[in-house]
Design an enzyme around this catalytic site. Structure first.
Site, PDB file in Angstrom:
ATOM      1  N   PHE A   1      39.966  -4.382   4.078  1.00 53.94           N
ATOM      2  CA  PHE A   1      39.558  -5.023   2.824  1.00 53.94           C
ATOM      3  C   PHE A   1      38.900  -4.065   1.845  1.00 53.94           C
ATOM      4  O   PHE A   1      38.895  -4.313   0.644  1.00 53.94           O
ATOM      5  CB  PHE A   1      38.662  -6.240   3.075  1.00 53.94           C
ATOM      6  CG  PHE A   1      37.495  -6.003   3.988  1.00 53.94           C
ATOM      7  CD1 PHE A   1      36.326  -5.412   3.527  1.00 53.94           C
ATOM      8  CD2 PHE A   1      37.572  -6.384   5.322  1.00 53.94           C
ATOM      9  CE1 PHE A   1      35.255  -5.195   4.367  1.00 53.94           C
ATOM     10  CE2 PHE A   1      36.502  -6.181   6.175  1.00 53.94           C
ATOM     11  CZ  PHE A   1      35.335  -5.578   5.694  1.00 53.94           C
TER      12      PHE A   1
ATOM     13  N   GLY B   1      40.763  -2.609  -1.366  1.00 48.22           N
ATOM     14  CA  GLY B   1      40.857  -3.322  -2.624  1.00 48.22           C
ATOM     15  C   GLY B   1      39.562  -3.962  -3.088  1.00 48.22           C
ATOM     16  O   GLY B   1      39.499  -4.552  -4.153  1.00 48.22           O
ATOM     17  N   HIS B   2      38.490  -3.860  -2.294  1.00 52.25           N
ATOM     18  CA  HIS B   2      37.221  -4.550  -2.623  1.00 52.25           C
ATOM     19  C   HIS B   2      36.043  -3.631  -2.413  1.00 52.25           C
ATOM     20  O   HIS B   2      35.358  -3.751  -1.398  1.00 52.25           O
ATOM     21  CB  HIS B   2      37.071  -5.791  -1.753  1.00 52.25           C
ATOM     22  CG  HIS B   2      36.084  -6.774  -2.278  1.00 52.25           C
ATOM     23  ND1 HIS B   2      34.761  -6.773  -1.920  1.00 52.25           N
ATOM     24  CD2 HIS B   2      36.235  -7.787  -3.139  1.00 52.25           C
ATOM     25  CE1 HIS B   2      34.141  -7.774  -2.519  1.00 52.25           C
ATOM     26  NE2 HIS B   2      35.018  -8.408  -3.259  1.00 52.25           N
ATOM     27  N   TYR B   3      35.654  -2.873  -3.161  1.00 55.69           N
ATOM     28  CA  TYR B   3      36.273  -2.253  -4.320  1.00 55.69           C
ATOM     29  C   TYR B   3      36.400  -0.786  -3.987  1.00 55.69           C
ATOM     30  O   TYR B   3      35.456  -0.210  -3.450  1.00 55.69           O
ATOM     31  CB  TYR B   3      35.398  -2.440  -5.549  1.00 55.69           C
ATOM     32  CG  TYR B   3      35.095  -3.896  -5.866  1.00 55.69           C
ATOM     33  CD1 TYR B   3      36.033  -4.677  -6.515  1.00 55.69           C
ATOM     34  CD2 TYR B   3      33.891  -4.458  -5.493  1.00 55.69           C
ATOM     35  CE1 TYR B   3      35.763  -5.999  -6.816  1.00 55.69           C
ATOM     36  CE2 TYR B   3      33.623  -5.788  -5.778  1.00 55.69           C
ATOM     37  CZ  TYR B   3      34.559  -6.563  -6.435  1.00 55.69           C
ATOM     38  OH  TYR B   3      34.289  -7.855  -6.707  1.00 55.69           O
TER      39      TYR B   3
ATOM     40  N   VAL C   1      32.236  -3.054  -0.992  1.00 54.77           N
ATOM     41  CA  VAL C   1      31.325  -4.132  -0.615  1.00 54.77           C
ATOM     42  C   VAL C   1      32.116  -5.106   0.251  1.00 54.77           C
ATOM     43  O   VAL C   1      33.229  -5.499  -0.109  1.00 54.77           O
ATOM     44  CB  VAL C   1      30.793  -4.871  -1.869  1.00 54.77           C
ATOM     45  CG1 VAL C   1      29.915  -6.041  -1.480  1.00 54.77           C
ATOM     46  CG2 VAL C   1      30.044  -3.922  -2.775  1.00 54.77           C
TER      47      VAL C   1
END
Length: 140
Positions: free
Chosen positions: A44, A47-49, A54
Site C-alpha cells: 500500500f 500509492g499511499h503516499y 502513511v
C-alpha cells in the site's frame, strides 16, 4: 507467541492482506493481542503516499478486525467460520502510522453470539494510542 504460520491456520486471510504478524496473547472469545511490523515494503505504500508513506487508517482498522477475528475463531464452535465486518462505530485516528512503526493491536470481545458479535479495538505505537474503534462482526 504465535507466528504468521500459526495465524494462517486460523484466519482465512493471506498476504498481502494478512495484516498481523504475531499473536502475543489470546483468550478465545474474550480478547486477543497482536503485533504488526509496518515496513516500507508494504504494497500500500506504493500509492499511499510515495513521497510521504502513511499506513491507511482503514488498514489499521482491518488489522484490529483480524486480531479480533483470531480471538473469535480460536473458539472450537467457530472453527472454520469466516469473519466479516458488520459495521464500525466511534472510529478515531489519533496519530499517523509510518514505516518502522510496530502496531500493538488489542481487541476485547464484548458480545458474542453464534453468528454475530461486537468488540472494541485499540492500536498503539510505542505505547501511544493511534486508533480505536468499536467493531461489529458476523460469522459465515
Amino acid at each position: 507467541m504465535i507466528d504468521i504460520n500459526g495465524i494462517m491456520k486460523v484466519l482465512p486471510h493471506r498476504p498481502p492482506f494478512l495484516l498481523i504478524d504475531r499473536i502475543l496473547e489470546v483468550e478465545p472469545g474474550v480478547s486477543c493481542t497482536a503485533l504488526k511490523n509496518v515496513t516500507y515494503n508494504e504494497e500500500f505504500f506504493k500509492g499511499h503516499y510515495p513521497e510521504y508513506p502513511v499506513m491507511p487508517g482503514v488498514l489499521i482498522v482491518e488489522a484490529l478486525a483480524q486480531t479480533g477475528a483470531y480471538g473469535i475463531l480460536t473458539l472450537e464452535a467457530n472453527k472454520d467460520k469466516t469473519p466479516f465486518f458488520g459495521g464500525l462505530n466511534n472510529v478515531k485516528f489519533r496519530k499517523q502510522v509510518v514505516p518502522g512503526d510496530t502496531l500493538r493491536l488489542e481487541v476485547t470481545i464484548d458480545r458474542l453470539k453464534s453468528s454475530y458479535g461486537k468488540g472494541k479495538g485499540k492500536a498503539y505505537v510505542d505505547g501511544v494510542l493511534v486508533c480505536e474503534a468499536e467493531l461489529i462482526f458476523m460469522l459465515g
